[in-house]
Design a protein around this motif. Structure first.
Motif, short mmCIF file in Angstrom:
data_model
loop_
_atom_site.label_atom_id
_atom_site.label_comp_id
_atom_site.label_asym_id
_atom_site.label_seq_id
_atom_site.Cartn_x
_atom_site.Cartn_y
_atom_site.Cartn_z
N PRO A 133 0.87 -1.14 -0.07
CA PRO A 133 0.08 0.23 0.09
C PRO A 133 0.77 1.18 -0.09
CG PRO A 133 -0.94 -1.54 1.46
CD PRO A 133 0.38 -2.06 1.04
N ALA A 134 1.96 1.32 0.64
CA ALA A 134 2.81 2.48 0.86
C ALA A 134 3.44 2.72 -0.48
CB ALA A 134 3.72 2.31 1.78
N HIS A 135 3.90 1.76 -1.50
CA HIS A 135 4.29 2.17 -2.57
C HIS A 135 3.18 2.48 -3.58
CE1 HIS A 135 7.97 -0.12 -1.33
NE2 HIS A 135 8.45 0.96 -1.90
N GLN A 136 2.12 1.81 -3.50
CA GLN A 136 0.91 1.99 -4.56
C GLN A 136 0.55 3.39 -4.08
OE1 GLN A 136 -1.56 -1.09 -2.90
NE2 GLN A 136 -0.62 -2.77 -4.29
N MET A 137 0.39 3.94 -2.92
CA MET A 137 -0.10 5.46 -2.45
C MET A 137 1.05 6.34 -3.05
SD MET A 137 -1.27 5.20 1.22
CE MET A 137 -2.76 4.16 1.89
N GLY A 138 2.49 5.77 -3.17
CA GLY A 138 3.39 6.71 -3.44
C GLY A 138 3.31 6.79 -5.26
N TRP A 139 3.08 5.85 -5.77
CA TRP A 139 2.58 5.92 -7.13
C TRP A 139 1.74 7.01 -7.60
CZ3 TRP A 139 -1.95 5.15 -9.95
CH2 TRP A 139 -1.69 4.92 -11.39
N LEU A 140 0.41 7.18 -6.91
CA LEU A 140 -0.56 8.16 -7.14
C LEU A 140 0.12 9.49 -6.79
CD1 LEU A 140 -3.37 8.94 -8.08
CD2 LEU A 140 -4.08 8.13 -5.72
N LEU A 141 0.41 9.44 -5.58
CA LEU A 141 1.04 10.81 -5.17
C LEU A 141 2.14 11.62 -6.09
CD1 LEU A 141 1.28 10.16 -1.20
CD2 LEU A 141 -0.59 11.37 -2.43
N LYS A 142 3.03 10.74 -6.66
CA LYS A 142 3.92 11.17 -7.43
C LYS A 142 3.34 12.02 -8.76
CE LYS A 142 7.95 9.49 -10.19
NZ LYS A 142 8.84 8.54 -10.49
N VAL A 152 -5.92 15.61 0.19
CA VAL A 152 -6.10 16.70 1.22
C VAL A 152 -5.43 15.86 2.49
CG1 VAL A 152 -7.70 17.51 2.75
CG2 VAL A 152 -8.21 17.71 0.15
N GLU A 153 -4.97 16.74 3.47
CA GLU A 153 -4.28 16.27 4.52
C GLU A 153 -5.44 16.04 5.54
OE1 GLU A 153 -1.06 18.57 6.07
OE2 GLU A 153 0.12 18.31 4.51
N LYS A 154 -5.06 15.13 6.60
CA LYS A 154 -5.95 14.83 7.53
C LYS A 154 -5.79 15.98 8.85
CE LYS A 154 -6.82 10.01 7.50
NZ LYS A 154 -6.69 8.56 8.31
N PRO A 155 -6.84 16.28 9.37
CA PRO A 155 -6.43 17.19 10.62
C PRO A 155 -5.91 16.38 11.73
CG PRO A 155 -8.86 17.22 9.96
CD PRO A 155 -8.19 16.24 8.83
N PRO A 156 -5.17 16.82 12.39
CA PRO A 156 -4.11 16.14 13.39
C PRO A 156 -4.96 15.17 14.25
CG PRO A 156 -3.51 18.23 13.20
CD PRO A 156 -4.41 18.31 12.36
N GLU A 157 -6.20 15.82 14.92
CA GLU A 157 -6.76 14.86 15.44
C GLU A 157 -7.59 13.86 15.08
OE1 GLU A 157 -9.58 18.16 13.96
OE2 GLU A 157 -7.42 18.03 14.71
N ARG A 158 -7.44 13.61 13.83
CA ARG A 158 -8.11 12.30 13.07
C ARG A 158 -7.09 11.20 12.52
NH1 ARG A 158 -10.67 13.43 8.25
NH2 ARG A 158 -11.42 11.26 8.43
N ARG A 159 -5.78 11.48 12.93
CA ARG A 159 -4.79 10.76 12.67
C ARG A 159 -4.53 9.76 13.54
NH1 ARG A 159 -0.31 15.47 10.71
NH2 ARG A 159 -1.90 16.44 9.23
N MET A 160 -4.58 8.43 13.12
CA MET A 160 -4.42 7.23 13.82
C MET A 160 -3.12 6.76 14.27
SD MET A 160 -7.60 6.87 14.60
CE MET A 160 -7.95 5.13 15.16
N LYS A 162 1.40 8.12 14.32
CA LYS A 162 2.20 9.08 14.54
C LYS A 162 2.75 9.63 12.93
CE LYS A 162 3.93 8.66 19.30
NZ LYS A 162 4.86 8.44 20.14
N SER A 163 2.99 8.70 12.03
CA SER A 163 3.44 8.90 10.85
C SER A 163 2.85 7.87 9.77
CB SER A 163 5.03 8.65 10.60
OG SER A 163 5.59 7.63 11.10
N GLY A 164 2.75 8.40 8.56
CA GLY A 164 2.23 7.48 7.44
C GLY A 164 0.50 7.45 7.43
N ASP A 165 0.05 8.33 8.23
CA ASP A 165 -1.31 8.68 8.32
C ASP A 165 -1.98 10.04 8.31
OD1 ASP A 165 -4.01 7.59 8.24
OD2 ASP A 165 -4.16 8.10 10.61
N GLU A 166 -1.06 10.91 7.15
CA GLU A 166 -1.24 12.29 7.48
C GLU A 166 -2.25 12.56 6.23
OE1 GLU A 166 2.87 11.39 8.87
OE2 GLU A 166 1.69 10.85 7.04
#
Length: 238
Positions: A133-142, A152-160, A162-166
């Motif tokens: 999933p990380a590489h697949q997401m990277g493909w789209l984000l690139k 769109v970025e998630k608001p900090p209070e909705r992140r599950m 510390k990293s990778g869920d932004e």
């Protein structure tokens, strides 16, 4: 341009047979038009996608320059004797023309995330599927800037995490595809690729580029149900 929605009757054996092969769906979609749609060139093309839900529902979406006639699909994979309408086609041009920078939409995209790789030095590169999933997401984000949007970025209070869920982005499905084309079931006529569905929220950054992505598709294997990006109003807080 038209956006068409057709609900598939998965209780029918013919419908299940159709869904088992992207090659069959490709043929059925092409048969919806008097002339086989062009697959090359720089203009709008026919794109399709099958969305499967947890309740076993399956819906075919088609984006096309002309209005399709799905009578044959109703007879094969629908409810031919039920009250209509059996499919819905909507004019798409007004929606496309109305896209504006900074608009926010929920989106769904089924695509074929790949990269060029070689097993060892000296060998030619080979198209290879992204597996995680990380590489697949990277493909789209690139590609997002060139496609005219930003996830769109998630608001900090909705992140599950510390990293990778932004970001408002997830991989909903990872589905290896393998099927034959035509009567011959040999290696020459076999097709193999990986299909991935992305869901999330985006902000429009370039309406012209996004219109192109919506009408020409994203990535490879467009003939087999990949590349169709659809937008829907955002429900809930951003």
């Amino acid at each position: 341009m038209y956006l068409t929605r057709f609900r598939i009757n998965t209780a029918r054996a013919d419908a299940r047979r159709l869904l088992a092969s992207p090659h069959r769906v490709h043929g059925a979609v092409n048969a919806s038009f008097p002339e086989e749609p062009p697959r090359d060139g720089g203009g709008p093309r026919v794109l399709w996608r099958v969305d499967r839900e947890a309740n076993r529902r399956a819906t075919l979406f088609v984006v096309s320059p002309g209005r399709p006639d799905l009578t044959h699909l109703v007879e094969q994979a629908g409810w031919p004797h039920a009250d209509g309408p059996h499919w819905q086609s909507y004019g798409y041009a007004e929606f496309l023309d109305g896209l504006k920078a900074d608009d926010r939409w929920a989106f769904r995209l089924t695509a074929n995330p790949v990269h060029a790789a070689r097993r060892k030095d000296g060998e030619p590169t080979k198209r290879t599927a992204h597996r995680t999933p990380a590489h697949q997401m990277g493909w789209l984000l690139k590609r997002q800037e060139a496609l005219g949007f930003a996830v769109v970025e998630k608001p900090p209070e909705r992140r599950m995490l510390k990293s990778g869920d932004e970001l408002e982005l997830l991989v909903r499905d990872h589905s290896p595809q393998s099927f034959g084309r035509g009567a011959a079931a040999d290696e020459k006529n076999s097709v193999r690729f990986t299909r991935v569905t992305f869901e999330g929220r985006l902000r429009v950054t370039d309406p012209v580029a996004l219109r192109k992505a919506l009408t020409q598709g994203i990535g490879k294997e467009k003939a087999y149900g990949c590349g169709l990006l659809t937008l829907a109003p955002v429900v809930g807080a951003a």
